[in-house]
Design a protein around this motif. Structure first.
Motif, short mmCIF file in Angstrom:
data_model
loop_
_atom_site.label_atom_id
_atom_site.label_comp_id
_atom_site.label_asym_id
_atom_site.label_seq_id
_atom_site.Cartn_x
_atom_site.Cartn_y
_atom_site.Cartn_z
N GLY A 106 3.06 -6.15 9.53
CA GLY A 106 1.79 -5.27 9.56
C GLY A 106 0.92 -5.55 8.10
N VAL A 107 -0.24 -5.20 8.52
CA VAL A 107 -1.36 -5.52 7.24
C VAL A 107 -2.50 -4.16 7.38
CG1 VAL A 107 -2.98 -6.81 8.64
CG2 VAL A 107 -2.85 -6.88 6.21
N VAL A 108 -2.55 -3.63 6.21
CA VAL A 108 -3.47 -2.48 5.71
C VAL A 108 -4.41 -3.00 4.72
CG1 VAL A 108 -3.60 -0.13 5.22
CG2 VAL A 108 -1.84 -0.92 6.83
N ALA A 109 -5.88 -2.59 4.86
CA ALA A 109 -6.69 -2.98 3.81
C ALA A 109 -6.38 -1.84 2.98
CB ALA A 109 -8.06 -2.63 4.40
N VAL A 110 -6.50 -2.17 1.67
CA VAL A 110 -6.37 -1.49 0.35
C VAL A 110 -7.57 -1.76 -0.60
CG1 VAL A 110 -3.80 -1.20 0.70
CG2 VAL A 110 -4.66 -3.04 -0.84
N PRO A 111 -8.11 -1.19 -1.46
CA PRO A 111 -8.79 -1.37 -2.54
C PRO A 111 -8.74 -2.69 -3.15
CG PRO A 111 -8.30 1.00 -2.78
CD PRO A 111 -7.45 0.25 -1.77
N VAL A 122 -1.90 4.57 -2.41
CA VAL A 122 -2.82 3.92 -3.26
C VAL A 122 -3.44 5.06 -4.25
CG1 VAL A 122 -4.77 2.21 -3.43
CG2 VAL A 122 -3.10 2.06 -1.40
N ASP A 123 -3.40 4.73 -5.75
CA ASP A 123 -4.08 5.33 -6.50
C ASP A 123 -5.32 4.61 -6.95
OD1 ASP A 123 -5.11 7.18 -8.41
OD2 ASP A 123 -3.52 6.95 -9.61
N VAL A 124 -6.52 4.71 -6.63
CA VAL A 124 -7.55 3.88 -7.13
C VAL A 124 -8.18 4.41 -8.40
CG1 VAL A 124 -9.88 2.89 -6.45
CG2 VAL A 124 -8.17 3.41 -4.74
N HIS A 125 -8.38 3.36 -9.25
CA HIS A 125 -9.14 3.80 -10.45
C HIS A 125 -10.26 4.54 -10.40
CE1 HIS A 125 -10.08 3.44 -14.80
NE2 HIS A 125 -11.08 2.80 -14.31
#
Length: 185
Positions: free
Chosen positions: A142-147, A178-181
């Motif tokens: 599986g693949v998921v977009a992340v920042p 995901v914790d985006v800066h």
């Protein structure tokens, strides 16, 4: 003096940019509303943080030079890999589908599924490989977009074990955060 200051500024900027690409992994505690704090992991890539909970009893192996964390089952017959792809070009499910023959040589795509992780929906594929003595290895990819890129989730196991491990895969995906800066204003 001005030239020296510019050289120092460029050197520190280069070091910062190089350090940004270095992935780090830490054992930590992850907060789950239903369960409280549980043991988990934190991966830092650039300014983004990724947290997840390892499957119970599975042994982690960090391969940070390849951007991977691999978990080996207690029976030593299955693996679950998290691969963080850093890049400007997003790896969506169609692009991932095109890359499958290169990534999984001799594997056959036998199905498709929606992959949900980190509040995102991506694409997923069931693959099958022939193994020794007429055995088969199944792969759930599986693949998921992340920042800043994509997160890939790869479960490999003998065909006979895969039905038992689908829940492990699902729980791992559900734990991925995901914790985006956020830059300060």
């Amino acid at each position: 003096m001005k030239v020296l200051a510019q050289i120092l500024l460029l050197a520190s900027l280069s070091a910062t940019l190089l350090a940004k690409d270095v992935q780090k992994m830490f054992a930590t505690r992850v907060e789950i509303p239903e369960r409280g704090e549980v043991p988990g992991y934190l991966c830092v890539l650039g300014t983004n943080k990724y947290s997840f909970i390892a499957p119970t009893g599975w042994k982690p192996e960090a391969r940070l030079d390849r951007g991977e964390v691999v978990f080996i089952s207690p029976e030593l017959d299955a693996s679950l890999t998290l691969k963080l792809q850093d890049g400007t070009e997003a790896l969506d499910s169609e692009k991932a589908r095109e890359l499958l023959p290169q990534r999984f040589t001799n594997a056959t795509v036998v199905g498709r599924f929606n992959c949900y992780a980190a509040n995102q929906m991506g694409g997923g594929y069931f693959l099958e490989l022939k193994a020794a003595e007429k055995g088969k290895v199944k792969i759930r990819y599986g693949v998921v977009a992340v920042p800043g890129g994509a997160a890939e989730f790869i479960l490999r196991a003998p065909a006979t074990r895969m039905p038992d491990l689908n829940l492990v895969y699902g729980r791992f995906l559900a734990s991925f955060r995901v914790d985006v800066h956020q830059p300060r204003n």
